[in-house]
Enzyme design. Structure first.
Site, mmCIF file in Angstrom:
data_model
loop_
_atom_site.group_PDB
_atom_site.id
_atom_site.type_symbol
_atom_site.label_atom_id
_atom_site.label_comp_id
_atom_site.label_asym_id
_atom_site.label_seq_id
_atom_site.Cartn_x
_atom_site.Cartn_y
_atom_site.Cartn_z
ATOM 1 N N ARG A 1 46.435 34.273 54.414
ATOM 2 C CA ARG A 1 45.915 34.280 52.969
ATOM 3 C C ARG A 1 47.305 33.671 52.489
ATOM 4 O O ARG A 1 48.679 33.524 52.767
ATOM 5 C CB ARG A 1 47.010 36.206 52.654
ATOM 6 N N CYS B 1 46.156 41.891 55.424
ATOM 7 C CA CYS B 1 46.076 42.464 53.921
ATOM 8 C C CYS B 1 45.694 43.596 53.486
ATOM 9 O O CYS B 1 44.711 44.394 53.704
ATOM 10 C CB CYS B 1 44.929 41.002 53.393
ATOM 11 N N TYR C 1 50.308 44.585 44.334
ATOM 12 C CA TYR C 1 50.145 45.831 46.185
ATOM 13 C C TYR C 1 50.350 46.589 45.954
ATOM 14 O O TYR C 1 51.475 47.766 45.716
ATOM 15 C CB TYR C 1 50.588 44.865 47.007
ATOM 16 N N HIS D 1 51.550 37.409 36.619
ATOM 17 C CA HIS D 1 51.398 36.735 37.047
ATOM 18 C C HIS D 1 51.368 36.519 38.715
ATOM 19 O O HIS D 1 52.711 36.431 38.903
ATOM 20 C CB HIS D 1 51.541 35.279 36.314
ATOM 21 N N HIS E 1 41.451 30.758 40.441
ATOM 22 C CA HIS E 1 41.381 31.189 38.685
ATOM 23 C C HIS E 1 40.266 31.235 38.507
ATOM 24 O O HIS E 1 40.085 31.724 37.398
ATOM 25 C CB HIS E 1 42.153 30.432 38.238
#
Length: 612
Positions: free
Chosen positions: A249, A299, A433, A148, A172
């Protein structure tokens, strides 16, 4: 027949029926799990859970009260009706029959068992197999928690409905999140516990209520948590991005740290041998030499929207070109602090392979120890940004800055640093990532390394009309400028990670068929650090008529402007997003394309207006 006799018979009968329950349970619970409707979901149900008494029991057993009664009991007549009437407050066979009928799997349920809310609540945050409810379905999220993106924060919803949290965590609200959750369905909520098809929700506290206010100029992708881009004109306007429009972010809420007590905020340094040392922010400021580094943070999802547009669907926030900004950071070198804590900089030992960072809001990531100890790496524990105290959105009171690396490693609100033989075990390090091949729809997270150093990229951030002048680029291209022709100025940024400096920026007015070089803007009066960690701004000027000569070959009144950059190691950007496509949409660094509307530009010229 006397009442005591009837009651004794009742006890004996109850023992018999309870003795038969395991058989009934097997018949009613496990056989439906083998049905084609259930198997078609490709769900891998957990095999067992542990109760408080440490006895292993099957995960999906229904409440014993939901079992179908024996046929001769369900008839409800004769002596057995009298017997069970005398056994109150024991289980009412009629209610048991009703419960069993309503909880038994049916075709409309897809073969899924029914669960009472009390049962779901038993699978709360401390359960070995946490469950959540979404709409009227029950999900076992045990296997999802490690993957998650919010880590164990999802456990806040365990044992109840996840919807109130997802209403707050607006990130979400995308189809792919629901698709992931659907893999873990194990049943449905019992109809008795539903109202208008949904279970009643518990009141929950909004963890974002204390978040700071954000500048209205920011392009907001999600508010909770805050994910916002730097607006295009601000990207082009100045070399250092102002703090109030520096892109944000956040994975969760912003921790609250009392400004008056911020110097007492502690960071624990733990070494491989288990020894630890604690430093306050005041300790860092007083005991170590301070350094300033000008560095870009970007990012990994910057320009993800381009990959979606030009390749195919990607999962994640659909950033355009603004998930990148540049700032001057001030703080102390991490290597100096690690050395003071007892780590040898020359020989850190075979157990010192990674440096893990943890933040106050549960986020965590790591970098290789070589990057942390590199005297030219300029890794900082920073407490100032653009000559001001770190804003709350950017890590107040202290954050990690790892120049040249993906911003996901620059942990905010840092409170613990661990030197370890393994990388951080958070999902942000091990699962989120990473980049997979264009064909790899099923992601083997252990197959590839986490993103660290960033590749070369560039973007067009602004096009605007200027008063008429003959441009150098027009002269080079042999284009003559008609009377009253206007100049189009194209602006943008170019950046490469690892301390590599941008060497060249190429611009095309015809979709990449022909090229010219942009002018690199000289931003020299800044404290750069040991290497070039910042971006290059660039501009390119051309006559409007020249762009018009390169308009779309299909007759449309627009031209496709393209930019690509090359760094001092001669790394350059790939032409196509299709060639670097990955489902997560990470590192979308292909040529940046912008459609220039000729008709709108010509209309602005006729009205004597500048256009952006």
């Amino acid at each position: 027949m006397s009442t005591p006799v009837l009651r004794q018979i009742g006890w004996d009968l109850l023992k018999v029926t309870r003795g038969l329950r395991p058989c009934l349970r097997h018949a009613q619970t496990f056989e439906p799990l083998q049905s084609s409707s259930f198997c078609a979901r490709s769900i891998r149900p957990p095999t067992a859970i542990r109760t408080a008494s440490s006895k292993a029991v099957p995960t999906r057993l229904p409440n014993p009260r939901r079992l179908r009664p024996l046929p001769f009991l369900a008839a409800g007549g004769g002596i057995f009706t009298i017997l069970f009437a005398s056994l109150q407050p024991f289980d009412d066979p009629i209610r048991i029959a009703q419960d069993a009928a309503s909880s038994s799997p049916s075709d409309s349920d897809g073969g899924l068992p029914r669960y009472r809310l009390a049962e779901v609540k038993q699978h709360g945050p401390k359960s070995e197999r946490p469950w959540v409810i979404y709409e009227d379905k029950v999900y076992d999220i045990t296997d999802w928690v490690p993957a998650h993106p919010g880590g164990e924060v999802i456990l806040r919803a365990a044992g109840g409905s996840i919807e109130p949290y997802w209403d707050i965590f607006s990130i979400h609200k995308s189809p792919y999140v629901r698709e992931i959750l659907e893999q873990y369905v194990v049943g449905r909520v019992h109809p008795i516990d539903l109202k208008d098809g949904r279970p009643l929700r518990d009141h929950i506290e909004d963890p974002f209520v204390a978040d700071p206010a954000r500048d209205a100029r920011m392009r907001m992708l999600t508010e909770k948590p805050c994910n916002a881009e730097t607006p295009n004109d601000e990207l082009a306007k100045s070399f250092l991005t102002p703090n109030e429009v520096f892109y944000v972010r956040n994975h969760m809420w912003v921790p609250v740290v009392d400004e008056a007590e911020s110097d007492n905020h502690n960071i624990t340094i733990e070494l491989p041998d288990g020894e630890s040392k604690v430093y306050s922010v005041q300790d860092l400021k007083a005991r170590f030499q301070q350094h300033a580094v000008t560095a870009v943070l970007q990012c990994s999802g910057n320009r993800r929207n381009d990959m979606t547009r030009y390749a195919q669907k990607t999962n994640g926030l659909q950033w355009t070109v603004g998930a990148i900004s540049c700032a001057k950071w001030e703080g102390v070198r991490l290597r100096d602090v690690l050395a003071d804590a007892g780590l040898s900089l020359e020989d850190p030992g075979e157990d010192a392979k990674h440096v893990q960072f943890s933040g106050l809001e549960a986020y965590g990531a790591s970098i290789p120890v070589a990057a942390a100890l590199d005297p030219m790496g300029d890794v900082l524990l920073a407490f100032k940004m653009n000559d001001a105290v770190l804003p709350r959105d950017h890590g107040f009171p202290v954050r990690v800055i790892v120049p040249g690396h993906v911003a996901a490693r620059c942990v905010k609100w840092v409170n613990k640093i661990v030197v370890s033989d393994e990388e951080s075990n958070t999902t942000w390090q091990r699962r989120d990532y990473k980049c997979f091949g264009p064909n790899e729809a099923k992601q083997d997270w252990d197959k590839y390394k986490a993103i660290q150093v960033m590749p070369v990229t560039s973007a067009i951030t602004r096009t605007r009309l200027k008063p008429s002048t003959n441009t150098e680029s027009d002269a080079r291209s042999g284009q003559s400028e008609s009377a009253g022709d206007r100049v189009v100025q194209i602006e943008g940024y170019a950046y490469s990670g690892g301390g590599r400096e941008i060497q060249r920026v190429d611009v095309s007015l015809d979709g990449g068929e022909t090229w010219d070089q942009a002018q690199l803007i000289d931003d020299t009066n800044l404290e750069r650090g040991s290497k070039v960690w910042c971006w290059k701004r660039w501009k390119y000027e051309v006559g409007l008529s020249t762009i018009g000569a390169n308009k779309n070959p299909h007759g449309e009144a627009k031209a496709t402007l393209v930019v690509k950059a090359t760094d001092d190691a001669y790394n350059t950007q790939p032409e196509s997003h299709k060639s670097i496509y990955n489902l997560r949409g990470n590192l979308a660094t292909a040529w940046h394309r912008v459609d220039f509307d000729l008709a709108a530009a010509q209309h602005s010229c006729e009205e004597g207006k500048d256009q952006e």
